[in-house]
Design an enzyme around this catalytic site. Structure first.
Site, PDB file in Angstrom:
ATOM      1  CG  ASP A   1      -1.940  -1.100   1.189  1.00 57.52           C
ATOM      2  OD1 ASP A   1      -2.367  -1.474   0.090  1.00 57.52           O
ATOM      3  OD2 ASP A   1      -2.290  -1.607   2.267  1.00 57.52           O
ATOM      4  NE  ARG A   2       0.505   8.259  -2.457  1.00 52.71           N
ATOM      5  CZ  ARG A   2       0.105   9.327  -1.778  1.00 52.71           C
ATOM      6  NH1 ARG A   2      -0.898   9.217  -0.896  1.00 52.71           N
ATOM      7  NH2 ARG A   2       0.680  10.500  -1.953  1.00 52.71           N
TER       8      ARG A   2
END
Length: 214
Positions: free
Chosen positions: A71-72
């Site tokens: 995930d970012r």
């Protein structure tokens, strides 16, 4: 006596419920595998239409693509390869490749909460598999930019969590399910590969093979 002309053979559709078997793509002439320490707020893709940081800002190895996602808002180990067979071996849940994370959670984790994580909390998409969970001392990590926001007089706990499945945002949802919101999430190991020696934003090439894979 004349014979009726033979009908041209027709391709029969695959039986319902059964997907056609696809032959694996041939391995590239020069397989490559790259370990990358993904910084916070970097997308695990090479392009973005919103001017956000991507892998293209850090990876200069042609032809590789991520084997899985991160995930970012998470950090740590991301593997990239140009080998479709190796990519499948790393990401396919049937291989149950272990992934280990260091997780900073908001609150003082109790024994009951740790046991609930180990047992596998039930999420909206069903129960998770049992996980390996241990309380650890705060690890010596790089400074995150921006840093984690702390609440005064509220303790935090560092956990080492190892799972063998890969649902969307699974670790964050698992800790939230036991009332321990995740503040920082760093993946430190995928199967036999670790983050050792890689600073944030750094990468290195690895031997493009996986024990047990042909």
């Amino acid at each position: 006596m004349s014979r009726a002309p033979r009908k041209a053979p027709q391709n029969k559709p695959a039986p319902r419920g059964r997907k056609p078997v696809r032959k694996p793509a041939p391995r590239p002439e020069t397989p490559r595998l790259v370990a990358f320490n993904k910084p916070f707020r970097v997308l695990t893709q090479f392009t973005d239409g919103n001017d956000r940081a991507t892998l293209a800002d850090y990876i200069d190895v042609p032809g590789v693509y991520p084997a899985g996602r991160l995930d970012r808002d998470s950090e740590g180990l991301l593997l990239l390869t140009n080998d479709g067979q190796l990519q499948s071996r790393i990401t396919d849940p049937k291989h149950k490749l272990a992934k280990t994370y260091w997780v900073q959670v908001d609150g003082d984790a109790s024994d009951e909460q740790i046991e609930a994580l180990r047992a596998g909390p039930t999420l909206k998409d069903g129960p998770t598999r049992p996980a390996d969970v241990h309380v650890i001392a705060e690890p010596d990590l790089w400074q995150r930019n921006p840093p984690v926001r702390y609440r005064k007089n509220v303790p935090t706990t560092w956990l080492e969590i190892t799972i063998r499945e890969g649902r969307n945002r699974q670790i964050r949802r698992m800790t939230a399910a036991v009332d321990l919101p995740t503040l920082r999430l760093v993946r430190v190991r995928i199967g036999p590969w670790s983050l050792d020696g890689l600073g944030s934003g750094e990468s290195r090439e690895l031997a493009p093979s996986l024990p047990g894979a042909s």
